[in-house]
Scaffold this motif. Structure first.
Motif, PDB file in Angstrom:
ATOM      1  N   GLU A 137      25.697 -16.958  31.301  1.00  0.00           N
ATOM      2  CA  GLU A 137      25.015 -17.255  32.563  1.00  0.00           C
ATOM      3  C   GLU A 137      25.655 -18.455  33.255  1.00  0.00           C
ATOM      4  O   GLU A 137      25.919 -18.433  34.459  1.00  0.00           O
ATOM      5  CB  GLU A 137      23.529 -17.522  32.290  1.00  0.00           C
ATOM      6  N   LYS A 138      25.954 -19.488  32.476  1.00  0.00           N
ATOM      7  CA  LYS A 138      26.556 -20.702  33.041  1.00  0.00           C
ATOM      8  C   LYS A 138      27.995 -20.458  33.513  1.00  0.00           C
ATOM      9  O   LYS A 138      28.484 -21.142  34.406  1.00  0.00           O
ATOM     10  CB  LYS A 138      26.554 -21.818  31.983  1.00  0.00           C
ATOM     11  N   LEU A 139      28.655 -19.453  32.906  1.00  0.00           N
ATOM     12  CA  LEU A 139      30.038 -19.129  33.266  1.00  0.00           C
ATOM     13  C   LEU A 139      30.116 -18.064  34.360  1.00  0.00           C
ATOM     14  O   LEU A 139      31.193 -17.539  34.644  1.00  0.00           O
ATOM     15  CB  LEU A 139      30.795 -18.650  32.024  1.00  0.00           C
ATOM     16  N   ASP A 140      28.974 -17.726  34.954  1.00  0.00           N
ATOM     17  CA  ASP A 140      28.900 -16.710  36.008  1.00  0.00           C
ATOM     18  C   ASP A 140      29.234 -15.318  35.483  1.00  0.00           C
ATOM     19  O   ASP A 140      29.913 -14.537  36.125  1.00  0.00           O
ATOM     20  CB  ASP A 140      29.813 -17.074  37.187  1.00  0.00           C
ATOM     21  N   HIS A 141      28.774 -15.037  34.296  1.00  0.00           N
ATOM     22  CA  HIS A 141      28.807 -13.714  33.672  1.00  0.00           C
ATOM     23  C   HIS A 141      30.192 -13.045  33.652  1.00  0.00           C
ATOM     24  O   HIS A 141      30.377 -11.967  34.214  1.00  0.00           O
ATOM     25  CB  HIS A 141      27.798 -12.797  34.363  1.00  0.00           C
TER      26      HIS A 141
ATOM     27  N   ILE B 249      27.222  -9.135  23.502  1.00  0.00           N
ATOM     28  CA  ILE B 249      26.888  -9.575  24.850  1.00  0.00           C
ATOM     29  C   ILE B 249      27.526  -8.658  25.891  1.00  0.00           C
ATOM     30  O   ILE B 249      27.112  -8.617  27.053  1.00  0.00           O
ATOM     31  CB  ILE B 249      27.349 -11.040  25.063  1.00  0.00           C
ATOM     32  N   ILE B 250      28.541  -7.898  25.481  1.00  0.00           N
ATOM     33  CA  ILE B 250      29.238  -7.018  26.421  1.00  0.00           C
ATOM     34  C   ILE B 250      28.489  -5.704  26.613  1.00  0.00           C
ATOM     35  O   ILE B 250      27.624  -5.350  25.806  1.00  0.00           O
ATOM     36  CB  ILE B 250      30.681  -6.709  25.942  1.00  0.00           C
ATOM     37  N   HIS B 251      28.827  -4.996  27.693  1.00  0.00           N
ATOM     38  CA  HIS B 251      28.322  -3.631  27.904  1.00  0.00           C
ATOM     39  C   HIS B 251      29.535  -2.719  28.008  1.00  0.00           C
ATOM     40  O   HIS B 251      30.103  -2.521  29.081  1.00  0.00           O
ATOM     41  CB  HIS B 251      27.472  -3.528  29.168  1.00  0.00           C
ATOM     42  N   PRO B 252      29.965  -2.116  26.879  1.00  0.00           N
ATOM     43  CA  PRO B 252      31.180  -1.292  26.876  1.00  0.00           C
ATOM     44  C   PRO B 252      30.936   0.063  27.516  1.00  0.00           C
ATOM     45  O   PRO B 252      29.798   0.487  27.695  1.00  0.00           O
ATOM     46  CB  PRO B 252      31.469  -1.133  25.378  1.00  0.00           C
ATOM     47  N   PHE B 253      32.020   0.752  27.858  1.00  0.00           N
ATOM     48  CA  PHE B 253      31.860   2.127  28.311  1.00  0.00           C
ATOM     49  C   PHE B 253      32.068   3.111  27.170  1.00  0.00           C
ATOM     50  O   PHE B 253      31.922   4.315  27.339  1.00  0.00           O
ATOM     51  CB  PHE B 253      32.773   2.470  29.497  1.00  0.00           C
ATOM     52  N   LEU B 254      32.387   2.583  25.972  1.00  0.00           N
ATOM     53  CA  LEU B 254      32.528   3.424  24.784  1.00  0.00           C
ATOM     54  C   LEU B 254      32.389   2.542  23.548  1.00  0.00           C
ATOM     55  O   LEU B 254      32.922   1.432  23.510  1.00  0.00           O
ATOM     56  CB  LEU B 254      33.908   4.099  24.781  1.00  0.00           C
ATOM     57  N   SER B 255      31.656   3.033  22.546  1.00  0.00           N
ATOM     58  CA  SER B 255      31.530   2.319  21.273  1.00  0.00           C
ATOM     59  C   SER B 255      32.062   3.187  20.149  1.00  0.00           C
ATOM     60  O   SER B 255      31.991   4.420  20.210  1.00  0.00           O
ATOM     61  CB  SER B 255      30.070   1.960  20.996  1.00  0.00           C
ATOM     62  N   ILE B 256      32.600   2.547  19.126  1.00  0.00           N
ATOM     63  CA  ILE B 256      33.088   3.238  17.934  1.00  0.00           C
ATOM     64  C   ILE B 256      32.465   2.562  16.720  1.00  0.00           C
ATOM     65  O   ILE B 256      32.512   1.334  16.604  1.00  0.00           O
ATOM     66  CB  ILE B 256      34.625   3.195  17.824  1.00  0.00           C
TER      67      ILE B 256
END
Length: 424
Positions: free
Chosen positions: A32-36, A157-164
């Motif tokens: 949040e402090k790093l502007d996401h 914390i990330i939102h990936p477009f694919l997980s393995i």
């Protein structure tokens, strides 16, 4: 303000005494402090008990061969601290590391004054990696390896477009749980809304956990053995040969230079991931890109052959079982000597039991790490008929005389392998 990479590394390493701090609260505050910056990272998230690093390597090599710029965030490191944050296999430049660290340190100092406390070593490095890929050097794709578990891991914390998710085994049970079901629930925590998951997990009970999570997240599970398969075509002089069938294409003959049937499985996960990216994200990946990428992929410390010495970072029971299976697959005619050292929070008795069942000569040692166990403890856990304690392992490695039909296998911990490679 930091002036050198050494100052940054020392700052990060000073937080090791805090141990592991599961939870995303500190990471959320930092982002949040790093502007996401995490919102701008085009990521693939890779979790599992074993095989994460190899799967990262296979997938990175395929994508890089296809001409894409690929960022990776992995752990632990083998040769250089900076290799944990890399682009196309090249470590983060010192100037960028310093810039990212100088952006994060004041925020970490602020956090220390709150109820959340100072970020852990892994949280600081993860924040640097995400800031680097999200703000300083945006790449085509970033492959991020889970540190521990998944649900409460700093990388989540990330939102990936694919997980393995490679597989599920007993590891870090003091944090993740005492049963495979509990561990699977933690690993399933990386499954995000709309982001499919590719997995090698075949146990119906564990797979059910993934499918239930995916249903809630409105996404899809691609399971090895169901939506995509491989066929083992046997060994070659330089590696493994296999075929792969995905929902989109069949590859009749693929090869890898990383040894072991488990590496065929990891490579197949990477093939499925590459095919998914090609089909749904229009990545330009031709057959020759995939074939060459797999063949040239290399991951240090994973069945790394140096003459008559093999270095393998097998650090839990499943890893030791894969190591033994690979030795039987490729070196059944050799007499095996094993130099073993491990961390005390690993399932040591189970790991050593696997080695005891083989006709190996075992040498137990210890190394300088705050979590390392004593050689005497390892020796006492073993029932092998041929076993010894070796305290001066650098001297042992340099002076060990091997006959033409003998191999020395060094294993038990990636942290130990890192120290061993310095001897070479």
């Amino acid at each position: 303000m930091f002036q050198t990479s050494e100052e940054v590394i020392n700052w990060i390493n000073r937080q090791l005494n805090q141990g592991i701090k599961p939870g995303l609260e500190r990471m959320q505050r930092l982002m949040e402090k790093l502007d996401h910056p995490e919102r701008t990272v085009r990521a693939i998230h890779i979790g599992g008990t074993n095989g994460k690093g190899s799967t990262v390597s296979f997938l990175r090599s395929i994508l890089q061969t296809a001409g894409y710029e690929v960022g990776t965030y992995t752990s632990p490191y083998i040769e250089s601290f900076l290799e944990r944050i890399s682009i196309n296999g090249q470590p983060i430049p010192e100037a960028d590391l310093i810039k990212a660290a100088n952006a994060i340190k004041p925020l970490a100092d602020e956090l220390a004054q709150t109820e959340l406390g100072y970020p852990s070593e892994f949280e600081l490095l993860t924040a640097i990696a995400i800031y680097y890929f999200g703000k300083l050097h945006k790449v085509d794709i970033t492959i991020i390896e889970v540190g521990l578990g998944g649900r409460k891991d700093a990388t989540n914390i990330i939102h990936p477009f694919l997980s393995i998710i490679t597989n599920i085994g007993y590891d870090h049970m003091n944090i993740l749980g005492n049963t495979l079901t509990e561990i699977a629930k933690e690993k399933a925590g990386i499954i995000k809304n709309g982001a499919p998951v590719i997995t090698a997990v075949t146990d119906p009970e564990l797979l059910h956990i993934f499918e239930d999570t995916a249903k809630v997240k409105r996404t899809t599970v691609y399971q090895l053995g169901r939506e995509f398969t491989y066929k083992d075509l046997g060994t070659t002089e330089t590696g493994e040969q296999f075929s792969v069938k995905t929902p989109y294409q069949t590859y009749t003959e693929l090869s890898i230079s990383m040894l072991g049937k488990h590496q065929i499985e990891n490579a197949t996960l990477a093939v499925m991931a590459a095919e998914y990216l090609k089909q749904f994200y229009a990545l330009y990946i031709e057959n020759e890109h995939l074939q060459t990428g797999l063949q040239t992929a290399f991951w240090p410390g994973r069945f790394e052959i140096r003459g008559q010495v093999i270095l393998d970072g097998a650090h839990n029971r499943e890893g030791i079982e894969s190591l033994v299976a690979t030795l039987q697959r490729h070196f059944s005619d050799k007499k095996i000597h094993v130099l073993f050292s491990a961390l005390r929070d690993k399932p040591l008795k189970k790991m050593i039991h696997v080695l005891d069942e083989q006709n190996y000569h075992l040498y137990f040692t210890e190394f300088d790490h705050h979590r390392a166990t004593k050689a005497e403890n390892l020796y006492d856990l073993s029932n092998a008929s041929q076993k010894e304690i070796v305290l001066d392992w650098p001297k042992f490695i340099k002076e060990k005389q091997l006959q033409a039909d003998e191999l020395l296998v060094i294993c038990g911990s990636l942290y130990f392998i890192k120290e061993v490679k310095k001897v070479f």
